[in-house]
Every structure is written in structure tokens, then in C-alpha cells.
Design an enzyme around this catalytic site. Structure first.
Site, PDB file in Angstrom:
ATOM      1  N   ASP A 210      66.842   7.942  12.500  1.00 18.15           N
ATOM      2  CA  ASP A 210      66.675   7.457  11.126  1.00 18.15           C
ATOM      3  C   ASP A 210      68.005   7.032  10.510  1.00 18.15           C
ATOM      4  OD1 ASP A 210      63.918   7.501  10.558  1.00 18.15           O
ATOM      5  OD2 ASP A 210      63.922   9.654  10.342  1.00 18.15           O
TER       6      ASP A 210
ATOM      7  N   GLU B  11      61.780   9.976  13.559  1.00 20.84           N
ATOM      8  CA  GLU B  11      63.081  10.392  14.091  1.00 20.84           C
ATOM      9  C   GLU B  11      63.027  10.833  15.549  1.00 20.84           C
ATOM     10  OE1 GLU B  11      66.766  11.251  14.876  1.00 20.84           O
ATOM     11  OE2 GLU B  11      66.322  10.519  12.870  1.00 20.84           O
TER      12      GLU B  11
ATOM     13  N   ALA C 197      55.519   0.010   7.717  1.00 22.98           N
ATOM     14  CA  ALA C 197      54.870  -0.167   9.014  1.00 22.98           C
ATOM     15  C   ALA C 197      54.780  -1.663   9.311  1.00 22.98           C
ATOM     16  CB  ALA C 197      53.483   0.463   8.996  1.00 22.98           C
TER      17      ALA C 197
ATOM     18  N   GLY D   3      83.224  12.301  28.378  1.00 25.26           N
ATOM     19  CA  GLY D   3      84.345  11.413  28.653  1.00 25.26           C
ATOM     20  C   GLY D   3      85.056  11.663  29.958  1.00 25.26           C
ATOM     21  N   GLY D   4      84.523  12.547  30.787  1.00 29.28           N
ATOM     22  CA  GLY D   4      85.133  12.775  32.083  1.00 29.28           C
ATOM     23  C   GLY D   4      86.025  13.989  32.154  1.00 29.28           C
TER      24      GLY D   4
ATOM     25  N   LYS E 224      54.150   3.014  15.129  1.00 33.14           N
ATOM     26  CA  LYS E 224      54.955   3.734  14.159  1.00 33.14           C
ATOM     27  C   LYS E 224      55.916   4.668  14.903  1.00 33.14           C
ATOM     28  CE  LYS E 224      51.932   3.899  10.107  1.00 33.14           C
ATOM     29  NZ  LYS E 224      51.240   4.795   9.144  1.00 33.14           N
ATOM     30  N   VAL E 225      57.101   4.818  14.362  1.00 27.59           N
ATOM     31  CA  VAL E 225      58.103   5.655  15.011  1.00 27.59           C
ATOM     32  C   VAL E 225      58.782   6.536  13.966  1.00 27.59           C
ATOM     33  CG1 VAL E 225      60.305   5.667  16.256  1.00 27.59           C
ATOM     34  CG2 VAL E 225      58.516   4.052  16.900  1.00 27.59           C
TER      35      VAL E 225
ATOM     36  N   GLN F 290      63.808   8.049   5.265  1.00 32.12           N
ATOM     37  CA  GLN F 290      65.221   8.228   5.591  1.00 32.12           C
ATOM     38  C   GLN F 290      65.952   7.008   6.121  1.00 32.12           C
ATOM     39  OE1 GLN F 290      68.056  11.103   8.400  1.00 32.12           O
ATOM     40  NE2 GLN F 290      65.911  11.595   8.156  1.00 32.12           N
ATOM     41  N   SER F 291      65.382   6.277   7.050  1.00 27.21           N
ATOM     42  CA  SER F 291      66.153   5.214   7.700  1.00 27.21           C
ATOM     43  C   SER F 291      66.576   4.125   6.713  1.00 27.21           C
ATOM     44  CB  SER F 291      65.340   4.595   8.845  1.00 27.21           C
ATOM     45  OG  SER F 291      64.110   4.063   8.374  1.00 27.21           O
TER      46      SER F 291
ATOM     47  N   ARG G 213      55.945   3.165  -6.079  1.00 25.97           N
ATOM     48  CA  ARG G 213      54.590   3.137  -6.625  1.00 25.97           C
ATOM     49  C   ARG G 213      54.520   3.965  -7.906  1.00 25.97           C
ATOM     50  NH1 ARG G 213      50.328   5.167  -2.572  1.00 25.97           N
ATOM     51  NH2 ARG G 213      52.040   6.519  -1.898  1.00 25.97           N
TER      52      ARG G 213
END
Length: 423
Positions: A167, A138, A97, A246-247, A135-136, A16-17, A37
């Protein structure tokens, strides 16, 4: 002419990213060549499959307007094809990776040798430091970037958001970095590396929570509901439920039909400038001047009571009726729209934000169109490519392979079986 006409992207991304980034560049007119591939392709082609034998929506909705070439870069012939691609492209985008490109023999130094003008753009989980080799995914990015710790209700656990800020959010950041690098190259003549760590991207989207972390040193955060409820603050920015960041006090409130419709809710903000109109709408005109209610500071310890009263009113109206009544009065509200409602929204379809696309394997489906509208660079969303659909076309037209060379590389197994073009 489109904004990125003439720019060629070598797309080594998956899931996705990275595909979010390269799809956006393709929408702006770049020629995006997706390397996959042979026989396998991007893993998402066969993840969450809903139509047997067809690419999944996970894949199709992230890979519009691209061309696909299949390539086995472990073979001698495959490496030769890749070298020619590097020489022919402006940008290489990857979200492998850490260290994968180096192991392929195409690290930054080799890329520069082949094409000094090449921009190499990467998504990684973390930037340089003790976690850079991790590795990371979402939700990991949301947790490491500060989103989860500040999302949810105070008496509950950390919560990740349904928005893919790790992502897709990082992919959007990377696209901006690539466009900036292309602009700089026009002046410098040189390529450069562009890095977008997912942790950094999430943190950028959570900057208001970092703002609040520093404000804690000056005292409690008065716009958080817990202040009015007398709940002490800790050392870190707390979870704030559905409070507005936002307050201005805001809550998600039930609307007519909430008993059976999980999305029969509205977001309602009691903005100070609209307070008197809010009082009139909900039938509490005396609150406009009543001690303890007249000014924003006085109302902080009564927000639960105030929103309970507003909710009594919103429960008599549909979420769209609330919007129709409040918007002309400049009272900020917004309906909680379901994905079904958004997908079927005629206005979003008219602007190209929701697009219906035909696909040769799966038929028609809805997707998200380009979220950025440019007056001189219109976007036509084209379907995602079949696996290896453009292999022969790219070898011939981009890399200049002769028929004899094409058959030789095909016979080597470097590109798999040449697919029949989709009809």
C-alpha cells in the site's frame, strides 16, 4: 514557497495506498481536495477506532494537510460539482476498484474532454493482463510481488513483512510518477495517465530477489546461510531468514535482557573489512589468521559457529551498548527498535520524522512526518480534515459558487449537510 505550490490535486483515494500518495504531495505544498461520500467518508475514518466519536488513527495518519469535501456523484448536481472540480485541478488521483470511474461517467476520455491538461493517476492491484480486474490488498500485493515467498526462514512458511510495501510503497511510487508527469506537462502542455500497480511496486522493492533468481543459474547462492549448511537450492530464490541481501553475512542476535524484552536484539554484520575488529571485540583474536576463518570463503561453512560466538558476546551487552562499541570500529550493527522506542526518539522528533499533532476530536497524537527533507520546501504537518470540513470553502473559493448556487446544491443533497467548521 513550497515545491508544489499552485498544484491542485483532486483526491478520490481511500484506505492507504492512494492517501499515502496524496499526503506526500500535500506535504510538498499541493492543495489536496479529498472527495468523500456525505455522511460516510473514507472507510478508515471508522476503522480501528480507539477514541469513540473521533476519526481513527488509521485515517488521521494518512490524510494530513488535506481539505475534505463531501459529494454524492450519483446526483445531477454532484456530477456538475465534480465536472467543475476536474476543470479546476491539475491531477486526479484514485484507487477505486477497476472500472469505477468509468461507471461514474468520468473515465479517461471524459476527463480529457473536461481538462486536456489533467493528469489521472491510479493505483491498481495488477497491471494490464489476466489479473487486472482483481481487487488487491496489502498482503495480497506482497504475495503477488515476490516479497512473501522470499521472506521468512527456510524451514517455515512464506511471511509478509510489517512494512506496508504494497500500500504505502505503491503510494510512494505513484507520487513520483505524478511529479514526473507534471514536469513533462510543462514541456508538452498535455496531461496523461499514470498507473502504479501494487504488484509492480512490491516487485520493484524486491529487485534483489529477482537478481538472485537469475544468479541461481550460475550455481548456489553462497551468501545464503543454507549454502554453508550444505542444504541444496531449489529452482526459485529461497527464504533467507535474516541473512543480509548484500552479500555480507548478517544475523539478528540476542542482547542483554532478551529473556523479557522481545526487542532486545541487534543486527550484526560480519563485513569482511571489519573481520579483524570483530575478532578482537568478541575475544577471538586467533580467528584473524586461523585456517578456515581468515577469509570470507573459508568462513561460509562456519557461520553458525561464528554467529553463536558473537551472540555470546552481544548477550552481555544491551543493544545500545553493542552499537556504542561497534560503530566507532566500523563494525556494522543496528539495534532492533520497537515502535515505542521510535515514537519516543528525541532525534526523530527533532527532525520532524516523528510529529505530535493536535486534533479537535481526539486530542494530540503522534504520527510519521514527511520522510523526505528539502532545504527550500519545509513541511509543517497539519491535522487531517474532519468529514466535509471544507465543502463550503471549496465550493466558494475554488469553484466560484455564489451563495444562491451554494444553497441550491446543498438543498439537492449532493453535498450532504454543510458541517460547522472545526474550532
Amino acid at each position: 514557497m513550497k515545491a508544489l505550490d499552485g498544484v491542485r490535486i483532486l483526491d478520490f483515494t481511500h484506505v492507504q495506498s492512494g492517501p499515502t500518495c496524496t499526503q506526500l504531495l500535500a506535504w510538498f505544498g499541493a492543495d489536496v481536495i479529498k472527495v468523500e461520500r456525505p455522511g460516510v467518508g473514507d472507510a478508515t475514518r471508522k476503522q480501528l477506532v480507539d477514541v469513540p466519536g473521533a476519526d481513527s488513527l488509521y485515517f488521521t495518519m494518512l490524510n494530513h494537510n488535506k481539505r475534505s469535501i463531501t459529494l454524492n456523484t450519483k446526483t445531477k448536481e454532484g456530477k456538475e460539482v465534480l465536472e467543475r472540480l476536474v476543470k479546476s485541478c491539475d491531477v486526479l488521483v484514485e484507487n477505486f476498484a477497476p472500472g469505477a470511474l468509468d461507471r461514474m461517467g468520468f473515465g479517461w476520455e471524459r476527463i480529457q474532454e473536461l481538462n486536456p491538461r489533467m493528469i489521472m493517476a491510479s493505483v491498481k492491484g495488477f497491471g494490464p493482463g489476466k489479473y487486472e480486474d482483481c481487487k488487491v490488498y496489502e498482503n495480497v500485493a506482497q504475495c503477488a510481488g515476490g516479497s512473501a515467498s522470499t521472506t521468512g526462514f527456510l524451514d517455515g512458511p512464506p511471511v509478509v513483512t510489517g512494512a506496508q510495501i504494497g500500500d504505502s510503497g505503491t503510494g510512494l511510487h505513484l507520487a513520483l510518477g505524478i511529479v514526473a508527469a507534471l514536469f513533462q506537462r510543462e514541456k508538452s502542455g498535455r496531461g496523461q495517465k499514470v498507473l502504479a500497480p501494487m504488484q509492480d511496486g512490491v516487485l520493484n522493492l524486491c529487485r534483489v530477489k529477482l537478481r538472485d533468481q537469475q544468479r541461481l543459474a550460475a550455481g548456489p547462492l553462497k551468501e545464503y546461510s543454507q549454502y554453508g549448511e550444505g542444504i541444496p537450492f531449489g529452482e526459485a530464490t529461497p527464504r533467507a531468514g535474516n541473512d543480509s541481501g548484500g552479500g555480507q553475512p548478517g544475523r539478528i542476535l540476542k542482547c542483554k535482557g532478551w529473556e523479557s524484552d522481545p526487542n532486545a536484539y541487534t543486527y550484526f554484520i560480519t563485513q569482511a573489512a571489519a573481520w579483524e575488529k570483530v575478532c578482537d571485540v568478541i575475544g577471538e583474536p586467533e580467528w584473524k589468521t586461523k585456517p578456515g576463518y581468515a577469509t570470507p570463503p573459508e568462513r561460509l561453512d562456519k557461520l553458525n559457529e561464528i554467529f553463536e560466538r558473537i551472540e555470546q558476546w552481544t548477550m552481555t551487552k544491551t543493544k545500545f551498548e553493542v552499537m556504542d562499541i561497534c560503530n566507532p570500529l566500523d563494525i556494522p550493527v543496528g539495534p532492533i527498535l520497537s515502535m515505542k522506542e521510535i515514537m519516543e526518539d528525541e532525534g526523530l522528533q527533532a527532525t520532524g520524522t516523528i510529529v505530535k499533532v493536535d486534533h479537535p476530536e481526539r486530542g494530540a497524537y503522534y504520527t510519521v512526518g514527511c520522510p523526505i527533507k528539502m532545504s527550500d520546501s519545509p513541511v509543517e504537518v497539519e491535522r487531517s480534515p474532519l468529514l466535509g470540513e471544507h465543502t463550503e470553502e471549496i465550493l466558494r473559493d475554488v469553484l466560484g459558487y455564489t451563495e444562491e448556487e451554494l444553497q441550491a446544491v446543498a438543498g439537492s443533497g449532493a453535498i450532504g449537510d454543510l458541517p460547522r467548521a472545526a474550532e
